[in-house]
Design an enzyme around this catalytic site. Structure first.
Site, short mmCIF file in Angstrom:
data_model
loop_
_atom_site.label_atom_id
_atom_site.label_comp_id
_atom_site.label_asym_id
_atom_site.label_seq_id
_atom_site.Cartn_x
_atom_site.Cartn_y
_atom_site.Cartn_z
N HIS A 88 0.87 -1.08 -0.35
CA HIS A 88 -0.20 -0.22 0.03
C HIS A 88 0.53 1.06 0.04
CE1 HIS A 88 -2.37 -2.91 1.70
NE2 HIS A 88 -3.06 -2.61 1.04
N GLU B 123 -2.67 3.05 2.23
CA GLU B 123 -2.36 4.02 1.01
C GLU B 123 -2.76 5.61 0.99
OE1 GLU B 123 -4.08 1.89 -2.29
OE2 GLU B 123 -3.56 4.41 -3.67
N THR C 209 -5.91 4.18 -5.24
CA THR C 209 -6.05 2.95 -6.74
C THR C 209 -7.07 2.36 -6.72
OG1 THR C 209 -4.64 1.35 -4.95
CG2 THR C 209 -3.16 2.97 -6.34
N CYS D 155 -6.23 1.67 -10.11
CA CYS D 155 -5.72 0.68 -10.79
C CYS D 155 -6.37 -0.45 -12.06
CB CYS D 155 -4.08 0.21 -10.19
SG CYS D 155 -5.42 -1.60 -10.15
N SER E 189 -6.21 -8.93 -3.98
CA SER E 189 -5.18 -9.65 -2.66
C SER E 189 -5.79 -11.08 -1.93
CB SER E 189 -5.37 -8.85 -1.32
OG SER E 189 -6.77 -8.39 -0.64
S1 SF4 Z 1 -2.34 -3.60 -9.55
FE1 SF4 Z 1 -3.73 -1.88 -8.44
S2 SF4 Z 1 -5.10 -3.47 -6.51
FE2 SF4 Z 1 -3.07 -4.37 -7.15
S3 SF4 Z 1 -1.60 -2.77 -5.92
FE3 SF4 Z 1 -1.29 -2.56 -7.43
S4 SF4 Z 1 -2.73 -0.87 -7.14
FE4 SF4 Z 1 -2.98 -2.16 -5.47
#
Ligand code: SF4
Length: 328
Positions: free
Chosen positions: A85, A137, A175, A205, A278
């Site tokens: 994070h 984060e 994100t 993301c 996750s």
């Molecule tokens: S890809 Fe997206 S959800 Fe996965 S760790 Fe990175 S920012 Fe977080």
């Protein structure tokens, strides 16, 4: 009667979302701890949960990882991994002051947002960071430029902010937010700040938006959507909300299959199933076995994107791995 005939008669089915589960950033962070354990030996200290998933944390603990809240809990000179994070710069400073060997497993897509925050702060912008108050984060990103960043926690938060110069304001985001809710927040901000600038590229993301997109595709056909993920996982919690907004009759978040209440399945014909970024897929497979035992053996995977992104391990770890390999 064959199992297929039985399924046909009951009409019960599972719509399994794809993409689901592990994203590139989580995969890299978990591998970072595993490789550090192999290379340096246990214990390896990890500041905060490496990723927000109970099962992953328990598995790494069993291998010798020790999870701590702050650097002060790590013995001087020991190895500490920073979670996916991200951390504020002061956390790196604290680690240096304690002579810790720090390995930064921050997801590169979070690091990208940190860079944006630093860049806009250097240009003296007011930065409106859309995100959830208290999330790690957000704390890490805000720590890059605390004097320039204000947190906007959802659409209602938009009405509370004040800026120095309405012509020099940019929004950035966590994100793992809901794509739709973030657009709503930005629209509310723009009512007050028409010249508000957008980030140079999406901060939410690819993994977050892909998982939300496929859930939206299946939700309206589902009597219930089950999301595998932990309650402190922002993107997992968002998936339940997105499913409900997109027409699922019910939505539930579970860490493990045994948490599924049979009452949720009563009268249901179609169950949607997905998992947060996750979550290892073993946990989803266990849910499929659990559902099959209750008559939901017909599984249809609905795919809206194929993900191929991978990230290399943190540079400091790769360097030590290479040196160890050279020593034989
Ligand atoms: S890809 Fe997206 S959800 Fe996965 S760790 Fe990175 S920012 Fe977080």
């Amino acid at each position: 009667m064959t199992e297929a005939q039985a399924t046909h008669r009951t009409g019960k089915r599972v719509l399994l979302a794809k993409p689901r589960g592990y994203c590139a950033g989580v995969d890299r962070a978990v591998q970072t701890v595993e490789e550090a354990l192999k290379l340096y030996g246990a214990p390896i200290y990890v500041r905060k949960q490496i990723v927000h998933n109970k099962h992953v944390v328990q598995t790494l603990e069993a291998q010798g990882a020790i999870f701590v809240e702050e650097n002060e809990e790590v013995p001087e000179g020991a190895t500490v991994v920073f979670s996916a994070h991200g951390v504020a710069p002061e956390v790196h400073e604290q680690a240096k002051a304690r002579s810790l060997k720090a390995i930064d497993a921050t997801c590169p897509l979070v690091t990208k947002v940190h860079h944006e925050a630093r860049r806009f702060a250097a240009e003296d912008y007011d930065i409106l960071l859309i995100g959830h108050e208290g999330h790690e984060e957000v704390i890490g990103t805000a720590g890059e430029a605390p004097a320039h960043i204000q947190l906007v926690d959802g659409p209602d938060g938009a009405d509370k902010i004040t800026v120095r110069d309405p012509e020099k304001v940019v929004w950035l985001s966590q994100t793992t937010l809901s794509v739709d809710e973030t657009l709503e927040t930005v629209a509310r901000l723009k009512q007050r700040l028409p010249l508000l600038q957008s980030p140079p590229s999406d901060d939410i993301c690819y993994a977050t938006s892909n998982r939300q997109h496929v859930v939206k595709e299946i939700a309206a056909d589902c009597d219930v959507v089950i999301v595998v993920g932990s309650t402190n996982s922002s993107n997992s919690v968002r998936l339940v909300e997105v499913a409900l907004d997109a027409g699922a009759r019910a939505g539930h978040l579970v860490d493990f299959a045994h948490e599924i209440d049979d009452a949720w399945l009563e009268g249901a014909t179609t169950v949607g199933l997905t998992s947060g970024a996750s979550v290892p897929d073993d946990l989803v497979q266990e849910v499929l076995v659990h559902l099959a035992a209750r008559g939901f053996a017909d599984v249809e995977e609905i795919t809206t994107a194929n993900e191929r992104l991978t990230f290399s391990l943190p540079q400091e770890l790769r360097r030590d791995m290479k040196a160890a390999a050279a020593r034989g």
